[in-house]
Design a protein around this motif. Structure first.
Motif, PDB file in Angstrom:
ATOM      1  N   ASP A 279       0.557  -1.203   0.071  1.00  0.00           N
ATOM      2  CA  ASP A 279      -0.152   0.408  -0.128  1.00  0.00           C
ATOM      3  C   ASP A 279       1.204   1.400   0.232  1.00  0.00           C
ATOM      4  O   ASP A 279       0.715   2.452   0.672  1.00  0.00           O
ATOM      5  CB  ASP A 279      -0.781   0.124   1.292  1.00  0.00           C
ATOM      6  N   LEU A 280       2.139   1.698  -0.835  1.00  0.00           N
ATOM      7  CA  LEU A 280       2.607   2.227  -0.980  1.00  0.00           C
ATOM      8  C   LEU A 280       2.591   2.192  -2.508  1.00  0.00           C
ATOM      9  O   LEU A 280       3.093   1.976  -3.356  1.00  0.00           O
ATOM     10  CB  LEU A 280       4.666   2.350  -0.375  1.00  0.00           C
ATOM     11  N   TRP A 281       2.549   4.176  -3.045  1.00  0.00           N
ATOM     12  CA  TRP A 281       2.285   4.170  -4.122  1.00  0.00           C
ATOM     13  C   TRP A 281       3.352   5.446  -4.759  1.00  0.00           C
ATOM     14  O   TRP A 281       3.357   6.045  -3.755  1.00  0.00           O
ATOM     15  CB  TRP A 281       0.716   4.748  -4.407  1.00  0.00           C
ATOM     16  N   VAL A 282       3.868   5.030  -5.409  1.00  0.00           N
ATOM     17  CA  VAL A 282       4.293   5.805  -6.579  1.00  0.00           C
ATOM     18  C   VAL A 282       4.338   7.084  -6.314  1.00  0.00           C
ATOM     19  O   VAL A 282       3.521   7.026  -7.785  1.00  0.00           O
ATOM     20  CB  VAL A 282       5.941   4.752  -7.595  1.00  0.00           C
ATOM     21  N   ARG A 283       4.999   8.373  -6.160  1.00  0.00           N
ATOM     22  CA  ARG A 283       5.046   9.600  -7.054  1.00  0.00           C
ATOM     23  C   ARG A 283       5.681  10.045  -8.031  1.00  0.00           C
ATOM     24  O   ARG A 283       5.462  10.466  -9.164  1.00  0.00           O
ATOM     25  CB  ARG A 283       5.018  10.775  -5.629  1.00  0.00           C
ATOM     26  N   GLU A 284       7.061   9.215  -7.788  1.00  0.00           N
ATOM     27  CA  GLU A 284       8.145   9.139  -9.270  1.00  0.00           C
ATOM     28  C   GLU A 284       8.968   8.259  -9.624  1.00  0.00           C
ATOM     29  O   GLU A 284       9.192   7.770  -8.365  1.00  0.00           O
ATOM     30  CB  GLU A 284       8.699  10.911  -9.021  1.00  0.00           C
ATOM     31  N   LEU A 285       8.522   7.841 -10.753  1.00  0.00           N
ATOM     32  CA  LEU A 285       9.903   6.818 -10.900  1.00  0.00           C
ATOM     33  C   LEU A 285      10.448   7.108 -12.508  1.00  0.00           C
ATOM     34  O   LEU A 285      10.031   6.962 -13.153  1.00  0.00           O
ATOM     35  CB  LEU A 285       8.534   5.584 -11.277  1.00  0.00           C
TER      36      LEU A 285
END
Length: 341
Positions: A279-285
């Motif tokens: 439940d951790l969502w990437v803001r930038e990749l």
């Protein structure tokens, strides 16, 4: 394009204090073409200054061939020196002379028209300080004066050793714009620098040397592509937790500021999946193509990655309040296609 600067098989050996020879240049090759801004990079002691001094006739090579503007040097250096402007290492100026007087003397010695003095002072941003004594100048201002002295002859080839030394961010940007102006008018610029991010923004091509030998050369984009290590920048709200998750999953990571750098990643989507499961969502990749990474890889430098040691807070002063939470310890592994290697 024609080669403005050519070096082939250059060898230079020094005798140490104890009589043991030290090879400074080991059959070095280098080519720079007309109109380019070319970065000349290498760790301290790799032979950059020795190369430039040898090229300009300040040192004698033991073997090899060099050409500037089509002429063999040092034999024909007197015929081309008027078309070359250079600063190597930190130039020295008389502190009790003004910048204007300093450049007037250099112009007279080099047979340069006097009007060029005011032109170059304006180009480097010293026009309003031209009548101040050089001893009152900051390091950055002295560097601007050095670049002005190299520009006096309106050279076809400009060789600058650390031109941004001592400059603030605004000054670095002004220097970048100045060098691009020189290239746009048809001049060729060679920059030796340690500011790799600036080289990446400024230069068209690079030569990277290590221990006196060329280890990479070509357009910046090609050098970056050839040394792409699958490095990605990750930003997420809970940085420490995300770093633990990725490390536990086998990723090789470093944490820098507000971002995680994931190394040797074949499948970037794996990062999103690994963090999404918690439940951790990437803001930038985003991919990180940095000249610094290529430089460190090619020259054998760089920090150890994937390890962070906790800080011992046992001696934290009580009057400063609660001790900060120790940094997390990470031991990572290289992953391949999203799986443990």
């Amino acid at each position: 394009m024609s080669a403005v600067l050519e070096i082939a098989g250059l060898v230079k050996t020094y005798q140490t204090l104890f009589g043991k020879p030290r090879v400074a240049l080991d059959h070095l090759d280098m080519e720079v073409y007309q109109g380019q801004i070319h970065g000349f990079l290498g760790p301290n002691g790799s032979g950059k200054s020795t190369t430039l001094k040898t090229l300009l006739g300040l040192l004698r090579a033991d073997a090899g061939h060099m050409r500037i503007l089509g002429q063999p040097v040092p034999r024909m250096l007197p015929q081309v020196v008027s078309r070359v402007g250079a600063i190597v290492e930190a130039p020295a100026f008389f502190g009790n002379f003004t910048a204007h007087k300093t450049l007037l003397l250099l112009a007279k010695a080099g047979g340069v028209p006097k009007h060029r003095v005011d032109v170059v002072l304006d180009q480097v941003g010293l026009a309003n300080r031209a009548e101040d004594f050089v001893k009152t100048y900051s390091l950055g201002m002295k560097q601007r004066l050095a670049v002005a002295s190299a520009l006096l002859k309106d050279p076809e080839l400009l060789i600058l050793d650390e031109p941004s030394n001592g400059l603030d961010p605004a000054g670095i940007r002004e220097m970048r714009d100045l060098l691009r102006e020189q290239a746009d008018r048809g001049a060729t610029v060679v920059i030796s620098s340690h500011i790799l991010a600036e080289i990446q923004q400024t230069c068209d091509s690079v030569t990277i040397i290590s221990r006196g030998r060329r280890v990479a050369a070509g357009p910046v984009s090609e050098v970056l592509a050839a040394n792409d290590r699958g490095t990605y920048r990750v930003r997420v709200d809970d940085l420490p937790r995300a770093a633990r998750i990725l490390a536990d999953a086998g990723a090789q990571i470093t944490v820098s500021g507000d971002q995680i750098i994931v190394h040797d990643l074949a499948d970037p989507a794996w990062v999103s999946r690994a963090l999404g499961l918690h439940d951790l969502w990437v803001r930038e990749l985003a991919p990180v193509a940095q000249l610094e990474d290529a430089f460190l890889s090619l020259t054998g430098g760089g920090p150890r990655r994937g390890q962070f040691r906790p800080v011992d807070n046992s001696e934290w002063p009580e009057e400063r309040g609660p001790a900060p939470e120790p940094p997390f310890e990470v031991t990572g592994q290289i992953i391949e296609n999203g799986r443990h290697a």
